[in-house]
Design a protein around this motif. Structure first.
Motif, short mmCIF file in Angstrom:
data_model
loop_
_atom_site.label_atom_id
_atom_site.label_comp_id
_atom_site.label_asym_id
_atom_site.label_seq_id
_atom_site.Cartn_x
_atom_site.Cartn_y
_atom_site.Cartn_z
N TYR A 163 0.84 -1.20 0.00
CA TYR A 163 0.00 0.00 0.00
C TYR A 163 0.88 1.25 0.00
CZ TYR A 163 -4.35 -2.54 0.96
OH TYR A 163 -5.43 -3.37 0.88
N VAL A 164 1.90 1.24 0.82
CA VAL A 164 2.80 2.39 0.91
C VAL A 164 3.58 2.54 -0.39
CG1 VAL A 164 4.71 3.43 2.20
CG2 VAL A 164 2.96 2.12 3.41
N HIS A 165 3.93 1.42 -1.01
CA HIS A 165 4.68 1.46 -2.27
C HIS A 165 3.89 2.18 -3.36
CE1 HIS A 165 6.54 -0.10 -6.00
NE2 HIS A 165 7.66 -0.04 -5.28
N LYS A 166 2.55 2.12 -3.28
CA LYS A 166 1.73 2.84 -4.27
C LYS A 166 1.94 4.34 -4.18
CE LYS A 166 -1.98 -0.55 -4.26
NZ LYS A 166 -3.36 -0.82 -3.88
N VAL A 167 2.26 4.83 -3.00
CA VAL A 167 2.43 6.27 -2.78
C VAL A 167 3.90 6.68 -2.83
CG1 VAL A 167 2.01 8.15 -1.16
CG2 VAL A 167 0.32 6.35 -1.42
N LEU A 168 4.74 5.90 -2.20
CA LEU A 168 6.18 6.21 -2.17
C LEU A 168 6.92 5.20 -3.03
CD1 LEU A 168 6.64 6.90 1.65
CD2 LEU A 168 6.39 8.58 -0.18
N LYS A 169 7.15 5.58 -4.27
CA LYS A 169 7.79 4.66 -5.22
C LYS A 169 9.29 4.52 -5.00
CE LYS A 169 4.43 3.48 -7.99
NZ LYS A 169 4.00 2.11 -8.06
N THR A 170 9.93 5.57 -4.53
CA THR A 170 11.38 5.52 -4.38
C THR A 170 11.77 5.62 -2.91
OG1 THR A 170 11.58 7.90 -4.70
CG2 THR A 170 11.83 6.53 -6.65
N VAL A 171 12.85 4.96 -2.58
CA VAL A 171 13.36 5.01 -1.21
C VAL A 171 14.09 6.33 -1.01
CG1 VAL A 171 13.52 2.51 -1.00
CG2 VAL A 171 15.49 3.78 -1.83
N ASN A 172 14.08 6.79 0.23
CA ASN A 172 14.68 8.08 0.53
C ASN A 172 14.97 8.15 2.02
OD1 ASN A 172 15.34 10.83 0.66
ND2 ASN A 172 13.83 11.32 -0.92
N LEU A 173 16.00 8.85 2.40
CA LEU A 173 16.33 9.01 3.81
C LEU A 173 15.58 10.17 4.45
CD1 LEU A 173 20.19 8.42 3.79
CD2 LEU A 173 18.40 6.87 4.59
N LYS A 174 14.95 11.02 3.63
CA LYS A 174 14.21 12.15 4.18
C LYS A 174 12.88 11.67 4.77
CE LYS A 174 16.20 15.29 0.83
NZ LYS A 174 15.99 15.99 -0.41
N PRO A 175 12.55 12.12 5.97
CA PRO A 175 11.28 11.68 6.57
C PRO A 175 10.08 12.30 5.86
CG PRO A 175 12.37 13.31 7.96
CD PRO A 175 13.31 13.00 6.83
N VAL A 176 8.97 11.59 5.94
CA VAL A 176 7.71 12.08 5.39
C VAL A 176 6.88 12.52 6.59
CG1 VAL A 176 5.69 11.49 4.02
CG2 VAL A 176 7.88 10.42 3.52
N PHE A 177 6.42 13.75 6.57
CA PHE A 177 5.68 14.28 7.71
C PHE A 177 4.18 14.14 7.46
CE2 PHE A 177 9.79 16.43 7.74
CZ PHE A 177 10.22 16.08 9.00
N TRP A 178 3.66 12.98 7.83
CA TRP A 178 2.24 12.70 7.67
C TRP A 178 1.57 12.69 9.03
CZ3 TRP A 178 3.23 7.87 4.19
CH2 TRP A 178 3.41 8.27 2.87
N THR A 179 0.29 13.06 9.04
CA THR A 179 -0.50 12.95 10.26
C THR A 179 -0.85 11.48 10.48
OG1 THR A 179 -2.61 13.17 9.13
CG2 THR A 179 -1.53 15.22 9.86
#
Length: 143
Positions: free
Chosen positions: A34-50
């Motif tokens: 499910y997360v892969h559908k939204v975040l296709k690429t790996v990254n060290l930067k955090p995602v600030f989601w509620t």
């Protein structure tokens, strides 16, 4: 005589190899789809989601299909007799009509979920819908 590469070049090369391996594992893994559908690429930067956005992206939360999967509920159905997963609540459930988003076609599903999180109006709809489901969890499940 062979010259050694500077330490910074070796470090950069190792980092590139690590990211390629990590990306390959992310693309071909079995978990986090499910997360892969939204975040296709790996990254060290955090995602600030509620909290609600995390529930939207992962599909976890007070949804009958999720609770049933872990034997925390006897049924995976919404009170309207459809499978009570996040997509149902976000697109077709009459109990959450005020917060519906357009149901994406299968081929555009991942792009659609990325777009939902990019636009503040769509994002607020999802946040408010999930807050409603959490606040009214007892009427949102068929027991």
């Amino acid at each position: 005589m062979k010259a050694l590469n500077p330490r910074c070049e070796l470090k950069q090369h190792l980092q590139e190899l690590s990211f390629k391996k990590w990306q390959n594992l992310w693309d071909n893994g079995n978990t986090g789809r499910y997360v892969h559908k939204v975040l296709k690429t790996v990254n060290l930067k955090p995602v600030f989601w509620t909290h609600e956005e995390i529930l939207f992206v992962t599909g976890h939360g007070p949804f009958p299909s999720f609770l049933n999967r872990f034997h925390l509920s006897d049924s995976d159905s919404c009170p309207c007799r459809e499978v009570g997963d996040l997509v149902h609540y976000a697109t077709t459930c009459p109990l959450t009509l005020s917060w519906h988003i357009r149901k994406p076609s299968t081929s555009l599903e991942s792009l659609s979920y990325q777009r939902v999180l990019e636009y503040p109006n769509s994002r607020n709809r999802i946040i408010n819908m999930i807050k409603f489901i959490i606040d009214n969890e007892n009427i949102m499940r068929l027991e």
